[in-house]
Motif scaffolding. Structure first.
Motif, PDB file in Angstrom:
ATOM      1  N   PHE A   1      66.096  -4.834  36.383  1.00 60.26           N
ATOM      2  CA  PHE A   1      66.344  -5.247  35.009  1.00 60.26           C
ATOM      3  C   PHE A   1      67.469  -4.425  34.405  1.00 60.26           C
ATOM      4  CE2 PHE A   1      61.983  -6.157  36.118  1.00 60.26           C
ATOM      5  CZ  PHE A   1      61.895  -7.498  35.774  1.00 60.26           C
ATOM      6  N   ALA A   2      68.092  -4.987  33.391  1.00 60.58           N
ATOM      7  CA  ALA A   2      69.202  -4.324  32.713  1.00 60.58           C
ATOM      8  C   ALA A   2      68.713  -3.063  32.005  1.00 60.58           C
ATOM      9  CB  ALA A   2      69.827  -5.282  31.692  1.00 60.58           C
ATOM     10  N   PRO A   3      69.636  -2.119  31.771  1.00 59.74           N
ATOM     11  CA  PRO A   3      69.258  -0.924  31.024  1.00 59.74           C
ATOM     12  C   PRO A   3      68.637  -1.296  29.671  1.00 59.74           C
ATOM     13  CG  PRO A   3      71.448  -0.675  31.955  1.00 59.74           C
ATOM     14  CD  PRO A   3      71.027  -2.108  32.186  1.00 59.74           C
ATOM     15  N   GLY A   4      67.614  -0.549  29.285  1.00 60.19           N
ATOM     16  CA  GLY A   4      66.921  -0.809  28.031  1.00 60.19           C
ATOM     17  C   GLY A   4      65.664  -1.633  28.198  1.00 60.19           C
ATOM     18  N   HIS A   5      65.563  -2.386  29.294  1.00 59.86           N
ATOM     19  CA  HIS A   5      64.346  -3.149  29.554  1.00 59.86           C
ATOM     20  C   HIS A   5      63.290  -2.219  30.126  1.00 59.86           C
ATOM     21  CE1 HIS A   5      67.087  -6.865  29.926  1.00 59.86           C
ATOM     22  NE2 HIS A   5      66.595  -6.785  28.711  1.00 59.86           N
ATOM     23  N   GLN A   6      62.035  -2.504  29.809  1.00 59.63           N
ATOM     24  CA  GLN A   6      60.941  -1.667  30.284  1.00 59.63           C
ATOM     25  C   GLN A   6      59.927  -2.493  31.051  1.00 59.63           C
ATOM     26  OE1 GLN A   6      59.379   0.162  26.700  1.00 59.63           O
ATOM     27  NE2 GLN A   6      60.503   2.029  27.178  1.00 59.63           N
ATOM     28  N   MET A   7      59.347  -1.863  32.065  1.00 60.42           N
ATOM     29  CA  MET A   7      58.252  -2.471  32.809  1.00 60.42           C
ATOM     30  C   MET A   7      56.971  -1.746  32.408  1.00 60.42           C
ATOM     31  SD  MET A   7      59.813  -3.272  36.586  1.00 60.42           S
ATOM     32  CE  MET A   7      59.363  -1.682  37.175  1.00 60.42           C
ATOM     33  N   HIS A   8      55.967  -2.524  32.028  1.00 65.29           N
ATOM     34  CA  HIS A   8      54.668  -1.985  31.634  1.00 65.29           C
ATOM     35  C   HIS A   8      53.659  -2.427  32.683  1.00 65.29           C
ATOM     36  CE1 HIS A   8      56.411  -1.258  27.619  1.00 65.29           C
ATOM     37  NE2 HIS A   8      57.000  -2.428  27.812  1.00 65.29           N
ATOM     38  N   MET A   9      53.189  -1.490  33.477  1.00 66.42           N
ATOM     39  CA  MET A   9      52.202  -1.796  34.511  1.00 66.42           C
ATOM     40  C   MET A   9      50.828  -1.627  33.893  1.00 66.42           C
ATOM     41  SD  MET A   9      54.053  -0.075  37.734  1.00 66.42           S
ATOM     42  CE  MET A   9      55.657  -0.649  38.247  1.00 66.42           C
ATOM     43  N   VAL A  10      50.123  -2.745  33.738  1.00 71.77           N
ATOM     44  CA  VAL A  10      48.865  -2.741  33.004  1.00 71.77           C
ATOM     45  C   VAL A  10      47.764  -3.428  33.802  1.00 71.77           C
ATOM     46  CG1 VAL A  10      50.044  -2.729  30.768  1.00 71.77           C
ATOM     47  CG2 VAL A  10      49.413  -4.912  31.799  1.00 71.77           C
ATOM     48  N   GLU A  11      46.549  -3.210  33.362  1.00 71.86           N
ATOM     49  CA  GLU A  11      45.373  -3.899  33.896  1.00 71.86           C
ATOM     50  C   GLU A  11      44.947  -4.928  32.851  1.00 71.86           C
ATOM     51  OE1 GLU A  11      42.668  -4.600  36.914  1.00 71.86           O
ATOM     52  OE2 GLU A  11      44.224  -3.069  36.987  1.00 71.86           O
ATOM     53  N   VAL A  12      44.823  -6.191  33.250  1.00 72.00           N
ATOM     54  CA  VAL A  12      44.448  -7.272  32.331  1.00 72.00           C
ATOM     55  C   VAL A  12      43.189  -7.953  32.841  1.00 72.00           C
ATOM     56  CG1 VAL A  12      46.846  -7.662  31.624  1.00 72.00           C
ATOM     57  CG2 VAL A  12      45.876  -9.025  33.473  1.00 72.00           C
ATOM     58  N   ASP A  13      42.572  -8.759  32.000  1.00 71.04           N
ATOM     59  CA  ASP A  13      41.393  -9.523  32.406  1.00 71.04           C
ATOM     60  C   ASP A  13      41.762 -10.532  33.493  1.00 71.04           C
ATOM     61  OD1 ASP A  13      39.807  -8.231  30.480  1.00 71.04           O
ATOM     62  OD2 ASP A  13      40.390  -9.685  28.944  1.00 71.04           O
ATOM     63  N   ASP A  14      40.862 -10.764  34.423  1.00 72.63           N
ATOM     64  CA  ASP A  14      41.119 -11.686  35.526  1.00 72.63           C
ATOM     65  C   ASP A  14      41.413 -13.111  35.060  1.00 72.63           C
ATOM     66  OD1 ASP A  14      40.873  -9.690  37.412  1.00 72.63           O
ATOM     67  OD2 ASP A  14      38.770 -10.150  37.859  1.00 72.63           O
ATOM     68  N   ASP A  15      40.914 -13.500  33.886  1.00 66.42           N
ATOM     69  CA  ASP A  15      41.136 -14.864  33.427  1.00 66.42           C
ATOM     70  C   ASP A  15      42.594 -15.127  33.006  1.00 66.42           C
ATOM     71  OD1 ASP A  15      41.097 -13.445  30.987  1.00 66.42           O
ATOM     72  OD2 ASP A  15      40.161 -15.130  29.927  1.00 66.42           O
ATOM     73  N   MET A  16      43.434 -14.087  32.947  1.00 61.24           N
ATOM     74  CA  MET A  16      44.842 -14.285  32.595  1.00 61.24           C
ATOM     75  C   MET A  16      45.518 -15.251  33.572  1.00 61.24           C
ATOM     76  SD  MET A  16      45.834 -12.616  29.837  1.00 61.24           S
ATOM     77  CE  MET A  16      47.574 -12.310  29.984  1.00 61.24           C
ATOM     78  N   ALA A  17      45.085 -15.258  34.818  1.00 60.76           N
ATOM     79  CA  ALA A  17      45.688 -16.127  35.830  1.00 60.76           C
ATOM     80  C   ALA A  17      45.370 -17.602  35.599  1.00 60.76           C
ATOM     81  CB  ALA A  17      45.224 -15.711  37.221  1.00 60.76           C
ATOM     82  N   THR A  18      44.403 -17.901  34.739  1.00 58.93           N
ATOM     83  CA  THR A  18      44.003 -19.293  34.521  1.00 58.93           C
ATOM     84  C   THR A  18      44.510 -19.869  33.204  1.00 58.93           C
ATOM     85  OG1 THR A  18      41.903 -18.685  33.457  1.00 58.93           O
ATOM     86  CG2 THR A  18      41.904 -18.906  35.866  1.00 58.93           C
ATOM     87  N   ILE A  19      45.192 -19.055  32.390  1.00 63.03           N
ATOM     88  CA  ILE A  19      45.681 -19.525  31.088  1.00 63.03           C
ATOM     89  C   ILE A  19      46.892 -20.423  31.306  1.00 63.03           C
ATOM     90  CG2 ILE A  19      46.668 -18.836  28.874  1.00 63.03           C
ATOM     91  CD1 ILE A  19      45.086 -16.201  29.167  1.00 63.03           C
ATOM     92  N   ASP A  20      46.840 -21.647  30.774  1.00 62.27           N
ATOM     93  CA  ASP A  20      47.958 -22.571  30.948  1.00 62.27           C
ATOM     94  C   ASP A  20      48.704 -22.868  29.645  1.00 62.27           C
ATOM     95  OD1 ASP A  20      46.046 -24.121  29.742  1.00 62.27           O
ATOM     96  OD2 ASP A  20      45.876 -25.581  31.358  1.00 62.27           O
ATOM     97  N   ASP A  21      48.333 -22.213  28.573  1.00 60.84           N
ATOM     98  CA  ASP A  21      49.021 -22.362  27.293  1.00 60.84           C
ATOM     99  C   ASP A  21      49.940 -21.143  27.116  1.00 60.84           C
ATOM    100  OD1 ASP A  21      49.490 -21.813  24.412  1.00 60.84           O
ATOM    101  OD2 ASP A  21      48.254 -23.608  24.119  1.00 60.84           O
ATOM    102  N   ALA A  22      51.254 -21.366  27.047  1.00 61.33           N
ATOM    103  CA  ALA A  22      52.230 -20.277  26.990  1.00 61.33           C
ATOM    104  C   ALA A  22      52.032 -19.387  25.768  1.00 61.33           C
ATOM    105  CB  ALA A  22      53.645 -20.838  27.014  1.00 61.33           C
ATOM    106  N   ASP A  23      51.711 -19.966  24.617  1.00 58.93           N
ATOM    107  CA  ASP A  23      51.518 -19.175  23.403  1.00 58.93           C
ATOM    108  C   ASP A  23      50.296 -18.265  23.527  1.00 58.93           C
ATOM    109  OD1 ASP A  23      53.753 -20.256  22.123  1.00 58.93           O
ATOM    110  OD2 ASP A  23      52.577 -21.923  21.289  1.00 58.93           O
ATOM    111  N   VAL A  24      49.213 -18.788  24.077  1.00 62.29           N
ATOM    112  CA  VAL A  24      47.999 -17.989  24.277  1.00 62.29           C
ATOM    113  C   VAL A  24      48.285 -16.876  25.285  1.00 62.29           C
ATOM    114  CG1 VAL A  24      45.629 -18.024  25.158  1.00 62.29           C
ATOM    115  CG2 VAL A  24      46.444 -19.869  23.662  1.00 62.29           C
TER     116      VAL A  24
END
Length: 70
Positions: A35-58
């Protein structure tokens, strides 16, 4: 589930990928995401259901919950 969230220098979400690796080798070919300078990567732990969300806003709202507050 592990996710890597990428933000710009203003804290806006640019994208997210499952896992914490930004490179992969397959059939002898290696690809790496950077990524370009200034961009950050945030390595996080999320709920498993994140993989099933199909609404971009949600999906984006849920990602924001895992980012550090400015």
């Amino acid at each position: 589930m592990k996710m890597t969230i990428v933000t710009d220098d203003s804290g806006n979400i640019l994208g997210a990928v499952q896992g914490h690796s930004m490179s992969e080798t397959k059939n002898g070919v290696q690809a790496t995401v950077t990524f370009a300078p200034g961009h950050q990567m945030h390595m996080v732990e999320v709920d498993d259901d994140m993989a099933t969300i199909d609404d971009a806003d949600v999906f984006q709202q849920r990602l924001k919950q895992h980012l550090p507050k400015h």
